[in-house]
Design an enzyme around this catalytic site. Structure first.
Site, PDB file in Angstrom:
ATOM      1  CE  LYS A   1      -4.444   0.857   0.169  1.00  0.00           C
ATOM      2  NZ  LYS A   1      -5.540  -0.033  -0.243  1.00  0.00           N
TER       3      LYS A   1
ATOM      4  CG  ASP B   1      -7.290   3.087  -0.757  1.00  0.00           C
ATOM      5  OD1 ASP B   1      -7.790   1.952  -0.742  1.00  0.00           O
ATOM      6  OD2 ASP B   1      -7.325   3.839   0.242  1.00  0.00           O
TER       7      ASP B   1
HETATM    8  P1  NDP Z   1     -13.003   7.585  -2.588  1.00  0.00           P
HETATM    9  O1  NDP Z   1     -11.940   8.585  -2.379  1.00  0.00           O
HETATM   10  O2  NDP Z   1     -13.574   7.391  -3.940  1.00  0.00           O
HETATM   11  O3  NDP Z   1     -14.214   7.860  -1.602  1.00  0.00           O
HETATM   12  C1  NDP Z   1     -14.036   7.899  -0.235  1.00  0.00           C
HETATM   13  C2  NDP Z   1     -15.363   8.210   0.427  1.00  0.00           C
HETATM   14  O4  NDP Z   1     -15.245   8.047   1.825  1.00  0.00           O
HETATM   15  C3  NDP Z   1     -15.812   9.646   0.216  1.00  0.00           C
HETATM   16  O5  NDP Z   1     -17.211   9.696   0.248  1.00  0.00           O
HETATM   17  C4  NDP Z   1     -15.202  10.341   1.421  1.00  0.00           C
HETATM   18  O6  NDP Z   1     -15.802  11.569   1.773  1.00  0.00           O
HETATM   19  C5  NDP Z   1     -15.406   9.304   2.494  1.00  0.00           C
HETATM   20  N1  NDP Z   1     -14.380   9.450   3.534  1.00  0.00           N
HETATM   21  C6  NDP Z   1     -13.041   9.361   3.376  1.00  0.00           C
HETATM   22  N2  NDP Z   1     -12.413   9.571   4.532  1.00  0.00           N
HETATM   23  C7  NDP Z   1     -13.389   9.821   5.431  1.00  0.00           C
HETATM   24  C8  NDP Z   1     -13.381  10.123   6.817  1.00  0.00           C
HETATM   25  N3  NDP Z   1     -12.227  10.218   7.498  1.00  0.00           N
HETATM   26  N4  NDP Z   1     -14.578  10.284   7.438  1.00  0.00           N
HETATM   27  C9  NDP Z   1     -15.743  10.198   6.738  1.00  0.00           C
HETATM   28  N5  NDP Z   1     -15.804   9.929   5.433  1.00  0.00           N
HETATM   29  C10 NDP Z   1     -14.654   9.740   4.798  1.00  0.00           C
HETATM   30  O7  NDP Z   1     -12.388   6.218  -2.034  1.00  0.00           O
HETATM   31  P2  NDP Z   1     -12.861   4.720  -2.313  1.00  0.00           P
HETATM   32  O8  NDP Z   1     -14.321   4.660  -2.507  1.00  0.00           O
HETATM   33  O9  NDP Z   1     -11.960   4.142  -3.344  1.00  0.00           O
HETATM   34  O10 NDP Z   1     -12.456   4.015  -0.935  1.00  0.00           O
HETATM   35  C11 NDP Z   1     -13.371   3.891   0.152  1.00  0.00           C
HETATM   36  C12 NDP Z   1     -12.904   2.766   1.064  1.00  0.00           C
HETATM   37  O11 NDP Z   1     -12.848   1.543   0.314  1.00  0.00           O
HETATM   38  C13 NDP Z   1     -11.504   2.919   1.661  1.00  0.00           C
HETATM   39  O12 NDP Z   1     -11.490   2.315   2.934  1.00  0.00           O
HETATM   40  C14 NDP Z   1     -10.620   2.121   0.709  1.00  0.00           C
HETATM   41  O13 NDP Z   1      -9.426   1.695   1.327  1.00  0.00           O
HETATM   42  C15 NDP Z   1     -11.548   0.963   0.416  1.00  0.00           C
HETATM   43  N6  NDP Z   1     -11.263   0.194  -0.797  1.00  0.00           N
HETATM   44  C16 NDP Z   1     -11.177   0.786  -2.021  1.00  0.00           C
HETATM   45  C17 NDP Z   1     -10.964   0.019  -3.142  1.00  0.00           C
HETATM   46  C18 NDP Z   1     -10.966   0.594  -4.514  1.00  0.00           C
HETATM   47  O14 NDP Z   1     -10.899  -0.187  -5.468  1.00  0.00           O
HETATM   48  N7  NDP Z   1     -11.058   1.903  -4.692  1.00  0.00           N
HETATM   49  C19 NDP Z   1     -10.737  -1.430  -3.049  1.00  0.00           C
HETATM   50  C20 NDP Z   1     -10.923  -1.966  -1.723  1.00  0.00           C
HETATM   51  C21 NDP Z   1     -11.149  -1.165  -0.652  1.00  0.00           C
HETATM   52  P3  NDP Z   1     -15.037  12.955   1.479  1.00  0.00           P
HETATM   53  O15 NDP Z   1     -15.051  13.084  -0.003  1.00  0.00           O
HETATM   54  O16 NDP Z   1     -15.817  13.983   2.210  1.00  0.00           O
HETATM   55  O17 NDP Z   1     -13.646  12.787   2.020  1.00  0.00           O
HETATM   56  O1  2IT Z   2      -7.771  -1.795  -0.781  1.00  0.00           O
HETATM   57  C1  2IT Z   2      -7.715  -2.268  -1.937  1.00  0.00           C
HETATM   58  O2  2IT Z   2      -7.863  -3.476  -2.153  1.00  0.00           O
HETATM   59  C2  2IT Z   2      -7.518  -1.335  -3.050  1.00  0.00           C
HETATM   60  N1  2IT Z   2      -7.482  -0.136  -2.829  1.00  0.00           N
HETATM   61  C3  2IT Z   2      -7.365  -1.854  -4.449  1.00  0.00           C
HETATM   62  C4  2IT Z   2      -5.980  -2.344  -4.692  1.00  0.00           C
HETATM   63  C5  2IT Z   2      -5.657  -2.732  -6.108  1.00  0.00           C
HETATM   64  O3  2IT Z   2      -4.471  -3.010  -6.339  1.00  0.00           O
HETATM   65  O4  2IT Z   2      -6.533  -2.756  -6.975  1.00  0.00           O
END
Ligand code: NDP
Ligand code: 2IT
Length: 452
Positions: free
Chosen positions: A132, A172
């Site tokens: 990461k 992420d």
């Molecule tokens: P994005 O940046 O697209 O969206 C994040 C969302 O979460 C936004 O709505 C944001 O609001 C909110 N958020 C972030 N930090 C906080 C906080 N401290 N308190 C409240 N709300 C918060 O990220 P993703 O959708 O990609 O990721 C979301 C989660 O999923 C994370 O935990 C990430 O690690 C996990 N994840 C992502 C993957 C991927 O493929 N993208 C794969 C697997 C897991 P705001 O805009 O106001 O900050």
């Molecule tokens: O938390 C996760 O699994 C991710 N943000 C996606 C990682 C990836 O390599 O697609």
């Protein structure tokens, strides 16, 4: 060897040592405890893992790279951020995992994420190690050009540490299609090479169909499997989702396609409650709001005349199913108790480690169906793995082909959780199943390599 005569003594001694070696890294301690509490009982009588000191080795990252990222903002000010890449473990494949740009990024947060990623990637069945990275850069309010300059500066250092057979980053929090494009462009320029070194790329330059959707769709698919195993379906269920970013948007899309009624979404400013349910048209508004205009979720409330709960999380809204899809530790013990009290049946974690340990304990005591992030959100990295495969073969699969492969991978992960998590009373401890199911392949590869 683990020190201690009982499982509890071994766990306590192990955690004491880990905390001593990694002071103040609370998120890392939390993620390791959650795994160790499943693994130590599993290896208690397995001297081969004990003698090889596998758990201690698996909780020390292979390496952590920290670097200065220096860039210029639109006003000509020189700005400095801290960049990281935690290369946790490459026992079963090249390092693989996302990059996070968020102001609270720290060594502890990236270590927890890289540790979790190692088990998650193993669960997908694909050959990927765990990593990461990220920076304490806050993309909010920055212009496109500022984000571009930051990404270029970040990659100018990172590029020497990654490569298609070494380490393959992805998105992420705060890193989506725009950022991956800037990062890939800079890598290509510096390395003078067009390779699949990042995943989540645009379709014009080696990206895979379904990658954007994969994490959210996967979290719903595995919920579907978990419900099916317990003679239930998603149809007609009231669903609470947190977040409104990549994972939340596609969780909502798949959940409503399968007949669920999603009543909340959120961002860091608060949540919206739409008792009529978010439909595809309203979701399209959110996609435009978040992906293009980069606005706030409160605008949904004004647009569709629903209530916005400022600075609150959505867990007080009664639901059948919950999908935390925002960030770590967004469900504390009190939130978990509220979900249980309101009759929530099942929780699928789209975000990484969204539930605090006390919340997990409550879910497990109350026999809610709870599937942890390393299993529930593995669909994203799984399709990243399929993007790597397509890049290697220099061809692109169709949407249907990829969706079918994703569907099958999520089902296999569900079945692995059942295989290793089935209890004597017939219930399934999905947390234990995911931890053990992810551990075995990595540990066996490490054993085979000897002492390295
Ligand atoms: P994005 O940046 O697209 O969206 C994040 C969302 O979460 C936004 O709505 C944001 O609001 C909110 N958020 C972030 N930090 C906080 C906080 N401290 N308190 C409240 N709300 C918060 O990220 P993703 O959708 O990609 O990721 C979301 C989660 O999923 C994370 O935990 C990430 O690690 C996990 N994840 C992502 C993957 C991927 O493929 N993208 C794969 C697997 C897991 P705001 O805009 O106001 O900050
Ligand atoms: O938390 C996760 O699994 C991710 N943000 C996606 C990682 C990836 O390599 O697609």
């Amino acid at each position: 060897m683990m020190i201690g005569n009982t499982v509890q003594e071994q766990l306590d001694n192990f955690m004491d040592g880990l905390k001593r070696r990694n002071p103040h890294e609370h998120e890392f301690h939390q993620a390791v405890y959650e795994v160790a509490a499943s693994i130590i009982p599993f290896i208690f009588h397995k001297s081969v893992y004990q003698q090889a000191n596998i758990l201690e080795r698996l909780t020390e990252p292979d390496r952590i790279i920290t670097f200065r990222v220096c860039w210029e903002d639109d006003e000509g000010n020189i700005r400095v951020n801290r960049g990281y890449r935690v290369q946790h473990c490459n026992a079963i494949g090249p390092y693989k995992g996302g990059i996070r740009f968020h102001y609270d990024v720290s060594r502890s947060i990236l270590k927890f994420l890289a540790f979790e990623q190692t088990f998650k990637n193993s669960l997908t069945g694909l050959p990927m190690g765990g990593a990461k990275g990220g920076a304490d850069f806050n993309p909010k309010g920055k212009s496109d050009r500022e984000v571009m300059r930051f990404c270029q500066a970040f990659m100018t250092e990172l590029y020497r540490h990654i490569g298609p057979f070494t380490d393959v980053p992805a998105g992420d929090i705060g890193v989506g299609a725009r950022e991956i494009s800037y990062l890939f462009g800079q890598y290509k320029r510096l390395a003078n090479e067009f390779t699949g070194v990042l995943t989540g790329k645009g379709l014009a330059f080696g990206g895979s169909l379904i990658r954007s959707e994969a994490t959210g769709y996967g979290a719903v698919y595995i919920m579907q499997d978990m419900l099916k195993y317990h003679q239930q379906t998603i149809e007609g269920k009231t669903i609470v989702v947190s977040g409104s970013g990549n994972v939340a948007q596609y969780t909502v899309e798949k959940a409503i396609e399968l007949g669920g009624k999603v009543v909340t979404m959120s961002d860091s400013s608060g949540f919206i409650y739409d008792p009529d349910g978010i439909d595809q048209q309203k979701l399209d508004f959110i996609k435009q709001l978040k992906q293009v205009r980069r606005g706030r979720i409160s605008e949904y409330a004004s647009e569709f005349k629903v209530k916005f709960y400022e600075k609150q999380k959505p867990w007080s809204i009664a639901c059948d199913l919950a999908f935390p899809c925002a960030t770590q530790n967004e469900i504390n013990a009190e939130d978990a108790a509220t979900l249980v009290k309101n009759g929530c049946l099942a929780v699928s974690e789209g975000a990484n480690m969204p539930t605090e340990q006390a919340g997990i304990n409550l879910f497990q005591q109350s026999k809610i169906l709870y599937i942890p992030s390393k299993a529930a959100n593995a669909g994203g990295v799984a399709v990243s793995g399929l993007e790597m495969t397509q890049n290697s073969m220099r061809l692109s699969w169709s949407r249907e082909e990829l969706d079918q492969r994703l569907r099958k991978i999520m089902q296999d992960i569900h079945d692995k959780c059942v295989e290793y998590g089935k209890q004597e009373d017939g219930t399934v401890n999905y947390l234990k199943g995911a931890n053990i199911g992810g551990f075995i392949k990595v540990a066996d590869a490490m054993l085979a390599y000897g002492v390295i």
